[in-house]
Motif scaffolding. Structure first.
Motif, PDB file in Angstrom:
ATOM      1  N   THR A 187       0.801  -1.231   0.000  1.00 46.46           N
ATOM      2  CA  THR A 187       0.000   0.000   0.000  1.00 46.46           C
ATOM      3  C   THR A 187       0.832   1.277   0.000  1.00 46.46           C
ATOM      4  O   THR A 187       0.287   2.355   0.139  1.00 46.46           O
ATOM      5  CB  THR A 187      -0.932   0.032   1.228  1.00 46.46           C
ATOM      6  N   TRP A 188       2.149   1.180  -0.136  1.00 42.15           N
ATOM      7  CA  TRP A 188       2.962   2.390  -0.202  1.00 42.15           C
ATOM      8  C   TRP A 188       2.768   3.063  -1.551  1.00 42.15           C
ATOM      9  O   TRP A 188       2.297   2.443  -2.516  1.00 42.15           O
ATOM     10  CB  TRP A 188       4.439   2.056  -0.027  1.00 42.15           C
ATOM     11  N   ASP A 189       3.148   4.343  -1.613  1.00 41.75           N
ATOM     12  CA  ASP A 189       3.124   5.090  -2.869  1.00 41.75           C
ATOM     13  C   ASP A 189       4.515   5.112  -3.486  1.00 41.75           C
ATOM     14  O   ASP A 189       5.519   4.987  -2.793  1.00 41.75           O
ATOM     15  CB  ASP A 189       2.669   6.535  -2.623  1.00 41.75           C
ATOM     16  N   TRP A 190       4.559   5.309  -4.807  1.00 41.66           N
ATOM     17  CA  TRP A 190       5.839   5.486  -5.481  1.00 41.66           C
ATOM     18  C   TRP A 190       6.466   6.794  -4.989  1.00 41.66           C
ATOM     19  O   TRP A 190       5.765   7.781  -4.790  1.00 41.66           O
ATOM     20  CB  TRP A 190       5.641   5.552  -6.988  1.00 41.66           C
ATOM     21  N   PRO A 191       7.788   6.826  -4.830  1.00 43.65           N
ATOM     22  CA  PRO A 191       8.432   8.065  -4.370  1.00 43.65           C
ATOM     23  C   PRO A 191       8.629   9.110  -5.468  1.00 43.65           C
ATOM     24  O   PRO A 191       9.026  10.231  -5.172  1.00 43.65           O
ATOM     25  CB  PRO A 191       9.785   7.580  -3.830  1.00 43.65           C
ATOM     26  N   LEU A 192       8.381   8.753  -6.721  1.00 45.41           N
ATOM     27  CA  LEU A 192       8.473   9.697  -7.829  1.00 45.41           C
ATOM     28  C   LEU A 192       7.156   9.711  -8.589  1.00 45.41           C
ATOM     29  O   LEU A 192       6.432   8.710  -8.619  1.00 45.41           O
ATOM     30  CB  LEU A 192       9.611   9.314  -8.788  1.00 45.41           C
ATOM     31  N   SER A 193       6.848  10.862  -9.202  1.00 53.03           N
ATOM     32  CA  SER A 193       5.633  10.980  -9.999  1.00 53.03           C
ATOM     33  C   SER A 193       5.996  11.671 -11.313  1.00 53.03           C
ATOM     34  O   SER A 193       6.779  12.635 -11.303  1.00 53.03           O
ATOM     35  CB  SER A 193       4.598  11.809  -9.243  1.00 53.03           C
TER      36      SER A 193
END
Length: 199
Positions: free
Chosen positions: A59-65
Motif C-alpha cells: 500500500t505504499w506510494d511510489w516516491p516519484l511521480s
C-alpha cells in the motif's frame, strides 16, 4: 424471438450434455503469504497455519511521480558481504524532480555518504527507506506523512541521463526489495486439482 426451423432442428438433434456436480471444499489447500520483503514467500496449508490471514497487497506510494520506470532491479547478494544491488534504480522525469515519502515516518538521516546526498526515513516496525542522490532541507527527527516532499532529485547516480533515484529499503539490518512495497510481487501459486467424489 422466433427460432428459425432449421436451427431448432439442429439444436434438437444435438446430444444432451450431462451435468457433473463439482465437489465443494471448505477452504483451499494452500495460499500464499508474503510480506513486503520480496523474495521471502511461504506457502502454507490452511489447516496447519497459525490462523493469520494472507498479507494484503502493498500500500505504499511510489516516491516519484509520474510512476517511474525501473532502470535496475533489486539483486540481493548471496551473502551480506558480497556485491549485489541492494535497492532499485528508478527513473526521474527530470533533474530536480521532487521526491515524495512513500509512507509516513521520521527522518533518521540527512547527509552525504561518500559523495552523494542521502536521506533516510524510518517508517517504524524496523522499516527504513534510503534515497540518493537527494538534496533535502529536512532535519533529523522531522515527521513526514505519506506524499510529503522529502527533497529534490540530483544528478549523478545513473550518469547524466536518464536522471535516476536509488531507493533502498531495510527491515532491521536486512535489505529487502523496495518494489514489493508499491507493486504486488507475490507469485501466483497453482493449487492442487479438486478431488472428485466417488460414483
Amino acid at each position: 424471438m422466433k427460432i428459425p426451423v432449421g436451427l431448432a432442428a439442429l439444436l434438437l438433434a444435438l446430444p444432451a450434455v450431462p451435468t457433473v456436480p463439482v465437489p465443494q471444499r471448505s477452504a483451499p489447500e494452500a495460499f500464499v503469504t508474503a510480506g513486503p520483503v520480496g523474495p521471502e514467500v511461504s506457502i502454507s496449508s490452511v489447516r496447519g497455519s497459525s490462523g493469520a490471514p494472507p498479507v494484503p497487497a502493498p500500500t505504499w506510494d511510489w516516491p516519484l511521480s509520474p510512476r517511474p520506470a525501473v532502470l535496475r532491479g533489486f539483486v540481493p547478494p548471496a551473502k551480506p558481504w558480497l556485491s549485489g544491488h541492494r535497492g532499485v534504480d528508478i527513473e526521474a522525469a527530470y533533474d530536480g524532480a521532487p521526491l515524495f515519502s512513500p509512507e509516513a515516518g521520521t527522518v533518521s538521516f540527512v547527509g552525504v555518504v561518500v559523495d552523494r546526498p542521502v536521506i533516510t526515513i524510518d517508517h517504524g516496525n524496523g522499516l527504513r527507506s534510503s534515497f540518493e542522490p537527494v538534496a533535502s532541507a529536512l532535519t533529523v527527527g522531522a515527521a513526514v506523512a505519506r506524499g510529503d516532499i522529502l527533497g529534490r532529485m540530483q544528478i549523478g547516480h545513473c550518469g547524466p541521463a536518464p536522471p535516476c533515484l536509488h531507493w533502498g529499503v531495510r527491515r532491521g539490518e536486512d535489505y529487502v526489495n523496495p518494489l514489493a512495497f508499491v507493486m504486488d510481487l507475490r507469485p501466483s501459486v497453482l493449487l492442487p486439482p479438486l478431488a472428485t467424489s466417488p460414483g
